[in-house]
Design an enzyme around this catalytic site. Structure first.
Site, PDB file in Angstrom:
ATOM      1  N   SER A 190       3.158  -1.846  10.328  1.00 13.52           N
ATOM      2  CA  SER A 190       4.611  -1.873  10.527  1.00 13.52           C
ATOM      3  C   SER A 190       5.247  -3.230  10.240  1.00 13.52           C
ATOM      4  O   SER A 190       6.103  -3.699  10.985  1.00 13.52           O
ATOM      5  CB  SER A 190       4.973  -1.392  11.933  1.00 13.52           C
ATOM      6  N   GLY A 235       2.316   2.517  10.820  1.00 13.68           N
ATOM      7  CA  GLY A 235       3.232   3.642  10.610  1.00 13.68           C
ATOM      8  C   GLY A 235       4.304   3.771  11.687  1.00 13.68           C
ATOM      9  O   GLY A 235       4.845   4.849  11.897  1.00 13.68           O
ATOM     10  N   ASN A 275       0.860  -1.187   0.000  1.00  5.77           N
ATOM     11  CA  ASN A 275       0.000   0.000   0.000  1.00  5.77           C
ATOM     12  C   ASN A 275       0.897   1.237   0.000  1.00  5.77           C
ATOM     13  O   ASN A 275       1.446   1.605   1.037  1.00  5.77           O
ATOM     14  CB  ASN A 275      -0.901  -0.055   1.247  1.00  5.77           C
ATOM     15  N   TRP A 276       1.031   1.831  -1.153  1.00  2.00           N
ATOM     16  CA  TRP A 276       1.963   2.970  -1.296  1.00  2.00           C
ATOM     17  C   TRP A 276       1.421   4.247  -0.646  1.00  2.00           C
ATOM     18  O   TRP A 276       2.117   5.239  -0.564  1.00  2.00           O
ATOM     19  CB  TRP A 276       2.250   3.255  -2.764  1.00  2.00           C
ATOM     20  N   LYS A 277       0.172   4.197  -0.222  1.00  2.00           N
ATOM     21  CA  LYS A 277      -0.466   5.376   0.370  1.00  2.00           C
ATOM     22  C   LYS A 277      -0.200   6.601  -0.517  1.00  2.00           C
ATOM     23  O   LYS A 277      -0.290   6.506  -1.726  1.00  2.00           O
ATOM     24  CB  LYS A 277       0.030   5.569   1.807  1.00  2.00           C
ATOM     25  N   HIS A 308      -9.730   1.302   5.012  1.00  2.00           N
ATOM     26  CA  HIS A 308      -8.425   1.514   5.644  1.00  2.00           C
ATOM     27  C   HIS A 308      -8.591   2.486   6.823  1.00  2.00           C
ATOM     28  O   HIS A 308      -9.404   3.413   6.744  1.00  2.00           O
ATOM     29  CB  HIS A 308      -7.414   2.061   4.627  1.00  2.00           C
ATOM     30  N   GLU A 314      -6.935   4.906   7.730  1.00  2.00           N
ATOM     31  CA  GLU A 314      -6.728   6.313   7.374  1.00  2.00           C
ATOM     32  C   GLU A 314      -7.952   6.901   6.666  1.00  2.00           C
ATOM     33  O   GLU A 314      -8.141   8.115   6.646  1.00  2.00           O
ATOM     34  CB  GLU A 314      -5.437   6.448   6.533  1.00  2.00           C
ATOM     35  N   GLY A 362       2.644  -1.029   4.387  1.00  2.00           N
ATOM     36  CA  GLY A 362       2.568   0.398   4.067  1.00  2.00           C
ATOM     37  C   GLY A 362       3.940   0.972   3.759  1.00  2.00           C
ATOM     38  O   GLY A 362       4.498   0.723   2.691  1.00  2.00           O
ATOM     39  N   GLU A 403      -5.473  -4.804  10.765  1.00  2.00           N
ATOM     40  CA  GLU A 403      -4.513  -3.716  10.915  1.00  2.00           C
ATOM     41  C   GLU A 403      -4.813  -2.916  12.185  1.00  2.00           C
ATOM     42  O   GLU A 403      -5.585  -1.946  12.138  1.00  2.00           O
ATOM     43  CB  GLU A 403      -4.584  -2.777   9.712  1.00  2.00           C
TER      44      GLU A 403
HETATM   45  P1  PGA Z   1       2.512   0.613   7.676  1.00  2.00           P
HETATM   46  O1  PGA Z   1       1.049   0.719   7.057  1.00  2.00           O
HETATM   47  O2  PGA Z   1       3.124  -0.645   7.139  1.00  2.00           O
HETATM   48  O3  PGA Z   1       3.204   1.843   7.251  1.00  2.00           O
HETATM   49  O4  PGA Z   1       2.330   0.513   9.166  1.00  2.00           O
HETATM   50  C1  PGA Z   1       0.227  -0.387   6.899  1.00  2.00           C
HETATM   51  C2  PGA Z   1      -1.110   0.088   6.411  1.00  2.00           C
HETATM   52  O5  PGA Z   1      -1.602   1.109   6.917  1.00  2.00           O
HETATM   53  O6  PGA Z   1      -1.696  -0.521   5.493  1.00  2.00           O
END
Ligand code: PGA
Length: 247
Positions: A209, A171, A10-12, A95, A97, A230, A165
């Site tokens: 993470s 993050g 997930n490149w966000k 997600h 976010e 992420g 998650e």
């Molecule tokens: P992260 O994000 O690996 O940066 O913790 C995972 C995600 O939110 O999908």
């Protein structure tokens, strides 16, 4: 021999430049040729069509979201049909976010319907914000799962990819991620919630993470079918190290 996992990057909004998106996608394609795991990338939406490739592409793509609308007068929304037409196979939905920006369980349930109608496989993200001594976070998780699945058919439920998650682990660093033991427990719990819904065999990923340092232990002891990665997926070298660690 460990079985093949599904690893979604997930490149966000980390990858913003077109050249960076192309370079990163090319590197994931090379990695996919060398690992038994199935690699999927979720670039920012404007790059989906650029990176999707054709039907036989080794690396499939996912959108990071889809609209709950069916197209039409919905400025700024990206409908599931558009995402599919851009070549994506999966759609990340719910997600944390997005939930933090106000998405409700009811909206997420609608998004799953749209995804299936367009021929996309939803990757449903669930996870508690924090853990409490009374374990009421388990109920939070159950509600998230059950309400997301209310509007799809029993057969569709079996096709959903679930991603556990925990928000507190997103993050951060490998040291602050959920432990393999924690993850194993949660995988069992999620399967228990899914069983009466007929979806206990569904793919369940862990995200939060996942880094080169903890990926192997999570794979071996976490009981996961794969990862939603992420920040570690948005950097070419780090993602290559992560894939190498589990291959
Ligand atoms: P992260 O994000 O690996 O940066 O913790 C995972 C995600 O939110 O999908």
């Amino acid at each position: 021999m460990m079985k093949a996992m599904l690893i979604i990057g997930n490149w966000k909004s980390y990858v913003e430049k077109k050249e960076d998106a192309k370079t990163l996608a090319a590197s994931v394609k090379r990695l996919a040729g060398k690992t038994k795991h199935k690699l999927v990338i979720a670039p920012p939406a404007p790059y989906l069509a650029l990176l999707a490739g054709d039907k036989r592409a080794l690396v499939k793509t996912a959108s990071q979201d889809v609209s709950d609308t069916a197209g039409g007068a919905a400025t700024g929304e990206i409908s599931a049909a558009t995402v599919r037409a851009a070549g994506a196979s999966y759609a990340i939905i719910g997600h944390s976010e997005r939930r933090a920006r106000g998405e409700s369980d009811a909206l997420i349930a609608d998004k799953l319907v749209r995804a299936f109608a367009a021929g996309l496989i939803p990757v449903l993200c669930v996870g508690e914000k924090e853990r409490d001594a009374n374990a009421s976070y388990l109920q939070t998780l159950r509600t998230q799962i059950e309400s997301a699945l209310t509007k799809i058919t029993p057969k569709e439920r079996t096709k959903v990819v679930f991603a556990y998650e925990p928000v507190w682990a997103i993050g951060k660093t490998a040291a602050e991620a959920a432990s393999p033991r924690d993850v194993a427990e949660m995988m069992l719990y999620i399967k228990k919630v899914l069983a009466p819904l007929g979806a206990e065999k569904a793919t369940v990923l862990y995200g939060g993470s996942v880094e080169p340092a903890n990926a192997k232990a999570l794979m071996k002891e976490g009981g996961v079918s794969g990862f939603l990665v992420g920040h570690a997926s948005a950097d070419q070298k780090t993602f290559a190290a992560l894939v190498a660690a589990v291959s």
